[in-house]
Design an enzyme around this catalytic site. Structure first.
Site, mmCIF file in Angstrom:
data_model
loop_
_atom_site.group_PDB
_atom_site.id
_atom_site.type_symbol
_atom_site.label_atom_id
_atom_site.label_comp_id
_atom_site.label_asym_id
_atom_site.label_seq_id
_atom_site.Cartn_x
_atom_site.Cartn_y
_atom_site.Cartn_z
ATOM 1 N N GLU A 272 0.817 -1.221 0.000
ATOM 2 C CA GLU A 272 0.000 0.000 0.000
ATOM 3 C C GLU A 272 0.850 1.269 0.000
ATOM 4 O O GLU A 272 0.491 2.267 -0.593
ATOM 5 C CB GLU A 272 -0.942 -0.001 1.210
ATOM 6 C CG GLU A 272 -1.795 1.242 1.292
ATOM 7 C CD GLU A 272 -3.264 0.956 1.531
ATOM 8 O OE1 GLU A 272 -3.704 -0.186 1.336
ATOM 9 O OE2 GLU A 272 -3.976 1.896 1.902
ATOM 10 N N ASP B 83 -3.531 -2.808 2.348
ATOM 11 C CA ASP B 83 -4.167 -2.939 3.654
ATOM 12 C C ASP B 83 -5.421 -3.804 3.564
ATOM 13 O O ASP B 83 -6.091 -3.874 2.545
ATOM 14 C CB ASP B 83 -4.547 -1.554 4.207
ATOM 15 C CG ASP B 83 -3.312 -0.775 4.604
ATOM 16 O OD1 ASP B 83 -2.239 -1.406 4.725
ATOM 17 O OD2 ASP B 83 -3.421 0.446 4.780
ATOM 18 N N TYR C 134 -3.377 -3.069 12.349
ATOM 19 C CA TYR C 134 -4.030 -2.062 11.506
ATOM 20 C C TYR C 134 -5.058 -1.276 12.317
ATOM 21 O O TYR C 134 -5.947 -1.858 12.942
ATOM 22 C CB TYR C 134 -4.703 -2.783 10.340
ATOM 23 C CG TYR C 134 -5.127 -1.855 9.240
ATOM 24 C CD1 TYR C 134 -4.198 -1.028 8.616
ATOM 25 C CD2 TYR C 134 -6.457 -1.787 8.831
ATOM 26 C CE1 TYR C 134 -4.579 -0.167 7.612
ATOM 27 C CE2 TYR C 134 -6.842 -0.940 7.819
ATOM 28 C CZ TYR C 134 -5.907 -0.123 7.215
ATOM 29 O OH TYR C 134 -6.292 0.726 6.226
#
Ligand SMILES: [Zn+2]
Ligand SMILES: [Zn+2]
Length: 939
Positions: A7, A105, A311
C-alpha cells in the site's frame, strides 16, 4: 519474476525485509520511486490510491451555460493516474512478471486500492497470475502466514468502494457547484457540500441551535453533614432535585435532629474490564490524552506501518480465535511492561473481553511487537502505551468494589450516603487511564443516632447540552452510520479547513450555519443521515452480490435529480439567504467616516480590501495585501479605539498573519509615507488622522480649503502641502515600479533580501528605474549586490528606461521591439546611426525609421540628418550591388557609414568609411576603383 505490490513505500520496505529473511535486499530507484529486490522478487509500494475518478474533459468550467451543475449528475467519469511515476514503474515490472501478489491494507479501502493495482497490471500483462495477501499487522509472523496462504481479490468489496467514490464525486461536485454559484462564491471561497460532510455539519449546527434555544431552569439540592468517629459524612436528600423552591425550603426546615440511621446495605460490584479497541473507541480514549482525532490516526498508522501495532482502522471489537494472544504476551515481556505482562499472565481471565461488533476483517487494534520509548519518541510512545495497556486490560480479570449505602432519617426527611472501596483492582492495575475515586464510609448500624452538623440548600441551574468534541462527534457519526472508520476523522478535518466549524469543542461558523439552514429549508435530504444510511445498505448489497454497482449508481442519480428539481426552483432564495447570513462574518464595525459598516471584500483574482457598505456615498476604504499573502477573515477581538474587529490573513500551510485592527494597521503603515511630506509636522498629521485623512492619496485629493480649515493654516500653505503630497504620490508610484523591477531581476539570497537592497536604494536617492539606470555598479556593490547581478540589473534598467523614454516620445511598441532586437536601444542610438542603416538591420521600412528619427530628434533637440527619397535609396542600393565584390552584407555596412549610393562611395574618404563601417580601407579603395572603371567604360 514475482512482483509484490504494497500500500505504501514504507510497508513495501518492511515486507521485503521480512520476506527476504537473511538474504540481502537490493534497493533500486526508478524515476524517484524505490523498489526492493531479492531472490527473483520485487516489492513496490503505492501511495494509497494512485488513480482517482474524475469527470471526463469538458466539465471544468463552473460557469458554463451548456454544462450547469446538474449536468455533473450524468457526466461520464474516468480514472486518472495521480501518481504517474509509480504507475509507470509497476507496469514496467508487471510486464516482466509471471506472478503478482497484491499486499495492500486489509479493509474495504485497501481492497479498492488492490483492484486499482490489479487493473493497472492487467492492462499491460493479461497472462500474469494475480493473488492477494491479507494481514493485520506488518510483523514476521503475520506476513509469512499471509504470503504462504494467498487468496484472491474480493471484487465485490472493491466494487462497493468504487461505487462509493463515484457517488461521492457526483453528489459533492454537483451540489458544491450549485450552492457556490447560487451564493456567488468562487475561487478559494467555495461552499462545499458533501454526502457525509453535510449531515455531519448539520449535527453540529443543530446542537448549537439547541444550546441557543435552551432555557435554563432553576432547581435545588439539599444535603446534610454528619460525622462518625471524627469522619465527616455527607448525605443527600433522596429527592435529588427539587424543582420548587418552596418544597425545598420546607424540606430544609423539617430536617432536624435526631439524625437516625435507618438502613445499612453492604454489597459488592463488578467493574468490568474494557473491551478491545475498535477505531472509534481508540479515538475516544486517545482524545483524553489530548490528541485530536486526525493526528491520533496519523500516528497510529505510522505505528502500524512500522510493525508496532495492528491495523488501526477496524470496526471489530472481538479478538479472532486465530490471534495468538499468548504469543503476543510473550513478546511484550521484552518491553518495559514486563511486570504488568507477567501479572496478566499469572492472573489472566479465561476468555478475553469482547465488544458488540464482530467482523471478519481485521482484529481489534492490538500491539504487534515490543517497542521502547527511545525508538518511538514521546508522542508515538503515548499512543503505543495506550494500545498495549488496553490489550493487557482486555486479558485481565474484572475489578471488584465493596459498596455501602446508608439511609438516614432527619425529622421525617429521607437522606442517603453511598461509599465504595476497590477490593480487587483487576484490570485497573494495568490500565490507569480512568480515574477511580474511592469514598469510604465508616461502619454504622441501623438505629444509630448521629449529630446533625449542617444542612445545605444549593440553588442550581440546568445546563444546555454540551457542544461536540471531535471524539464525541465521531462516536455519534458511527451511531448514525455516517462515514466509515477510515473517513470520519477526515470529514471533521475538512469541516474545519473549510471554515464551517471551529474551536474545541466544535461550534459552527456563520458560513457553516447558513449553508445548513439553506439546505434544510430547500432540500433537507442532503442534511439528514438517512440518505447516507440508505447508501450504506446499498454498499452492503453490492458486497453481497445482491445488487450491481450500476443499479445503485442509477438510483443515486435519480435521487440527486429530485433534489436538483427542488434546488433549482429556489436558486435565487438560496443564494440570497446564504449571502445575507454570511455578510455578517465579513462585517468589521463602523466606518470612521460615515458610521456605516465596514466590510471585507474579496474581488475576482487576488484583490481584497475593506470597503464601506454605503459606497458610493462613502468612498472610505483600506487596502489589504493580495490574497496570495492570505485570505482576509474577521477575528473575534475588537479594537478599543476604533471598535473594529481585527483582521487576519489565513493561508493554507502557513502561520496566519494577524493584521490586528485594520484601521490601526492602516494608520501605522501610512504614517511612514506621510512623513515623506516635508512641510507636514507630527501635530498636523495627528489632526489629519482625527479628520479621517489617513493617506497621502487622501491628502492629495482633499480640497485646499478643507485642509486649511482642518489644520488652521493659510490657503497658500495648504496648496503647498497638496503639491508636496502629489510629489510624494509620484515618488511612491516610481518606487513601487522600481521595487517590482528589482524583485524581478534580483533573486532573494541568504543574508540579502531584495527588500533590504530597495531600502538602501531609497537612502541614496535611487527611487525609480531611470535613477537606477544612471547608477554606478560600485554603489550597487555596497548594497550587497554581486558583480554579475549588478551588471544584469543595470543593463536591464537601461533597457527599460530607454524603452520608456522612446514610448514617451511616441515610438510604437511593435517597431520598438524590432529596434531593440537590432541593438538600437536608447534615443541617441537613433541619431548616432544613419537611418538607412537602422532600417537595414531592423527590417523597419526606411520612411518609417526616418519618421521615428525625426520624433527622437525633436524630443532631444538635435538634428535629424539627411533624408533620401525611397526611389533614391532603392536605386542607390541597386547601384552599390552592381559593383563587383559588393553583396548585401557590404551594403548594410556601408549604410552604417552613411553611404547609400555609388557616387557617395566614390567621393568619400576611404579611411573614414573604414572606421565607420568596419570594412577594411583596402577593400573600400578597391570598390571605389572598380566603380570608377565601370563609370569610365560606360561613358
Ligand atoms: Zn463610510
Ligand atoms: Zn484600531
Amino acid at each position: 519474476m514475482h512482483l509484490i505490490v504494497a500500500e505504501k513505500n514504507i510497508s513495501a520496505q518492511r515486507i521485503a525485509g521480512i520476506l527476504a529473511g537473511k538474504e540481502k535486499v537490493r534497493v533500486a530507484r526508478d524515476g524517484g520511486i524505490s523498489s526492493y529486490h531479492f531472490d527473483e522478487k520485487a516489492v513496490v509500494g503505492l501511495r494509497g490510491h494512485v488513480v482517482e475518478v474524475d469527470f471526463v474533459k469538458g466539465y471544468s468550467n463552473w460557469r458554463s451555460e451548456e454544462r450547469p451543475p446538474r449536468s455533473l449528475i450524468d457526466a461520464d467519469m474516468v480514472k486518472i493516474p495521480t501518481e504517474r511515476k509509480i504507475v509507470n514503474l509497476i507496469q514496467k515490472l508487471a510486464k516482466k512478471s509471471d506472478q503478482v501478489t497484491i499486499a495492500t491494507d486489509f479493509d474495504a479501502e485497501g481492497e479498492l486500492i488492490a483492484k486499482e493495482a490489479y487493473e493497472l497490471i492487467h492492462a499491460v500483462n493479461r497472462k500474469v497470475n494475480i493473488d492477494r495477501a491479507r494481514f493485520s499487522a506488518i510483523t514476521p509472523e503475520e506476513i509469512t502466514n499471509a504470503f504462504a496462504r494467498p487468496t484472491g481479490i474480493d471484487f465485490d468489496l472493491a466494487a462497493a468502494g468504487e461505487t462509493r467514490q463515484v457517488i461521492d464525486l457526483m453528489w459533492g461536485a454537483s451540489l458544491t457547484r450549485f450552492i457556490s454559484l447560487a451564493a456567488r462564491r468562487g475561487g478559494g471561497n467555495i461552499l462545499s457540500v458533501g454526502r457525509v460532510q453535510s449531515p455531519t455539519l448539520a449535527m453540529i449546527v443543530d446542537r448549537e441551535k439547541d444550546i441557543e434555544a435552551f432555557v435554563p431552569e432553576k432547581y435545588w439540592q439539599l444535603s446534610l453533614e454528619t460525622e462518625k468517629d471524627t469522619e465527616i459524612i455527607e448525605a443527600r436528600h433522596t429527592t435529588s432535585r427539587f424543582t420548587s423552591q418552596k418544597e425545598a425550603l420546607t424540606a430544609r426546615d423539617n430536617t432536624k435532629e435526631p439524625l437516625v440511621v435507618t438502613e445499612v446495605k453492604e454489597g459488592s460490584k463488578v467493574d468490568r474490564a474494557p473491551t478491545p479497541f475498535d477505531t472509534t473507541a481508540f479515538i475516544v480514549a486517545v482524545a483524553r490524552l489530548g490528541f485530536p482525532a486526525a493526528r491520533a490516526m496519523r500516528l497510529a498508522e505510522d505505528l502500524y506501518m512500522n510493525g508496532y501495532i495492528s491495523y488501526p482502522r477496524t470496526d471489530n471489537t472481538v479478538y479472532p480465535p486465530s490471534l495468538n494472544l499468548s504469543g503476543l504476551l510473550q513478546s511484550l515481556k521484552k518491553s518495559e511492561f514486563r511486570e504488568d505482562v507477567e501479572w496478566v499472565m499469572a492472573n489472566r481471565r479465561k476468555v478475553p473481553t469482547r465488544g458488540k461488533k464482530s467482523s471478519t476483517d481485521h482484529p481489534p487494534i492490538h500491539p504487534a511487537s515490543a517497542a521502547s520509548r527511545q525508538e518511538l519518541g514521546e508522542e508515538r510512545w503515548k499512543i503505543y502505551e495506550l494500545v498495549v495497556r488496553r490489550f493487557l486490560a482486555t486479558l485481565s480479570p474484572d475489578a471488584r468494589w465493596l459498596t455501602m449505602k446508608v439511609n438516614f432519617d432527619a425529622g421525617g426527611e429521607p437522606y442517603t450516603a453511598t461509599g465504595g472501596r476497590l477490593t480487587e483492582p483487576g484490570w485497573r492495575r494495568v490500565y490507569p487511564y480512568s480515574k477511580v475515586t474511592e469514598y469510604m464510609l465508616p461502619g454504622m448500624k441501623a438505629g444509630e443516632r448521629l449529630p446533625l452538623n449542617d444542612v445545605t440548600l444549593e440553588e442550581k441551574e440546568t445546563q444546555p447540552p454540551p457542544r461536540y468534541s471531535q471524539s464525541k462527534l465521531i462516536q455519534k457519526m458511527e451511531e448514525l452510520g455516517l462515514g466509515t472508520k477510515s473517513t470520519r476523522h477526515e470529514v471533521i478535518q475538512k469541516l474545519i479547513s473549510r471554515k464551517y466549524v471551529e474551536g474545541t469543542p466544535l461550534r459552527p461558523t456563520l458560513v457553516g450555519r447558513s449553508v445548513i439552514d439553506s439546505l434544510e429549508n430547500h432540500a433537507d435530504t442532503i442534511t439528514r443521515p438517512i440518505m447516507t444510511q440508505t447508501l450504506e445498505s446499498h454498499m452492503q448489497q453490492i458486497r453481497e452480490k445482491e445488487r450491481g454497482s450500476d443499479d445503485v449508481v442509477t438510483e443515486s442519480r435519480e435521487m440527486l435529480h429530485t433534489i436538483f428539481d427542488q434546488l433549482e426552483q429556489h436558486e435565487q432564495e438560496i443564494g440570497a439567504e446564504i449571502m445575507e447570513q454570511t455578510a455578517e462574518e465579513l462585517t468589521l464595525g463602523p466606518c470612521p467616516v460615515c458610521g456605516h459598516d465596514l466590510r471585507i471584500r474579496h474581488m475576482r483574482g487576488q484583490t481584497q480590501f475593506i470597503g464601506c457598505t454605503s459606497y458610493p456615498d462613502c468612498g472610505f476604504n483600506i487596502s489589504l495585501p493580495m490574497t496570495a499573502w492570505g485570505f482576509a477573515v474577521r477575528v473575534g477581538n475588537v479594537c478599543e479605539i476604533h471598535n473594529l474587529h481585527h483582521v487576519r490573513l489565513v493561508k493554507k500551510g502557513a502561520r496566519p498573519w494577524d493584521l490586528g485592527c485594520p484601521l490601526c494597521h492602516h494608520i501605522a503603515s501610512n504614517r511612514e509615507t506621510l512623513k515623506l511630506i516635508p512641510s507636514l509636522s507630527e501635530a498636523m498629521m495627528s489632526r489629519l488622522i482625527e479628520r479621517h485623512i489617513y493617506t497621502v492619496y487622501e491628502l492629495a485629493h482633499t480640497p485646499t480649503e478643507e485642509i486649511s480649515s482642518v489644520l488652521g493654516i493659510t490657503p497658500e500653505s495648504a496648496r503647498k502641502l497638496v503639491d508636496e503630497a502629489e510629489d510624494v504620490l509620484d515618488l511612491l508610484r516610481r518606487r513601487s515600479d522600481c521595487r517590482k523591477f528589482v524583485r524581478k531581476y534580483l533573486p532573494p539570497r541568504r543574508g540579502r533580501s531584495p527588500a533590504s537592497v530597495i531600502r538602501k536604494m531609497h537612502e541614496v536617492g535611487i527611487n525609480d528605474v531611470t535613477d537606477l539606470s544612471h547608477t554606478d555598479e560600485k554603489i550597487l556593490k555596497t548594497m550587497g549586490v554581486g558583480e554579475k547581478e549588478a551588471s544584469i540589473l543595470l543593463s536591464e534598467a537601461r533597457k527599460l528606461s530607454a524603452e520608456r523614454e522612446l514610448r514617451e516620445i511616441g515610438i510604437p511598441a511593435v517597431s520598438l521591439k524590432k529596434y531593440q532586437k537590432a541593438g538600437i536601444i536608447g534615443p541617441s542610438d537613433f541619431l548616432d546611426n544613419p537611418y538607412v542603416y537602422i532600417s537595414a538591420i531592423s527590417g523597419v521600412s526606411p520612411d518609417t525609421v526616418y519618421r521615428h528619427v525625426e520624433m527622437v530628434a525633436k524630443a532631444l533637440n538635435r538634428p535629424a540628418g539627411p533624408k533620401y527619397s525611397r526611389t533614391r535609396v532603392e536605386k542607390g542600393n541597386a547601384g552599390l550591388l552592381a559593383i563587383r565584390g559588393v553583396g548585401e552584407a557590404i551594403v548594410v555596412r556601408l549604410s552604417q557609414a552613411g553611404i547609400i549610393e555609388p557616387s557617395q562611395l566614390a567621393e568619400s574618404d576611404p579611411e573614414k568609411i573604414a572606421r565607420l563601417s568596419g570594412i577594411p580601407a583596402e577593400k573600400v579603395r578597391e570598390y571605389q576603383r572598380t566603380y570608377r572603371e565601370n563609370e569610365n567604360s560606360t561613358r
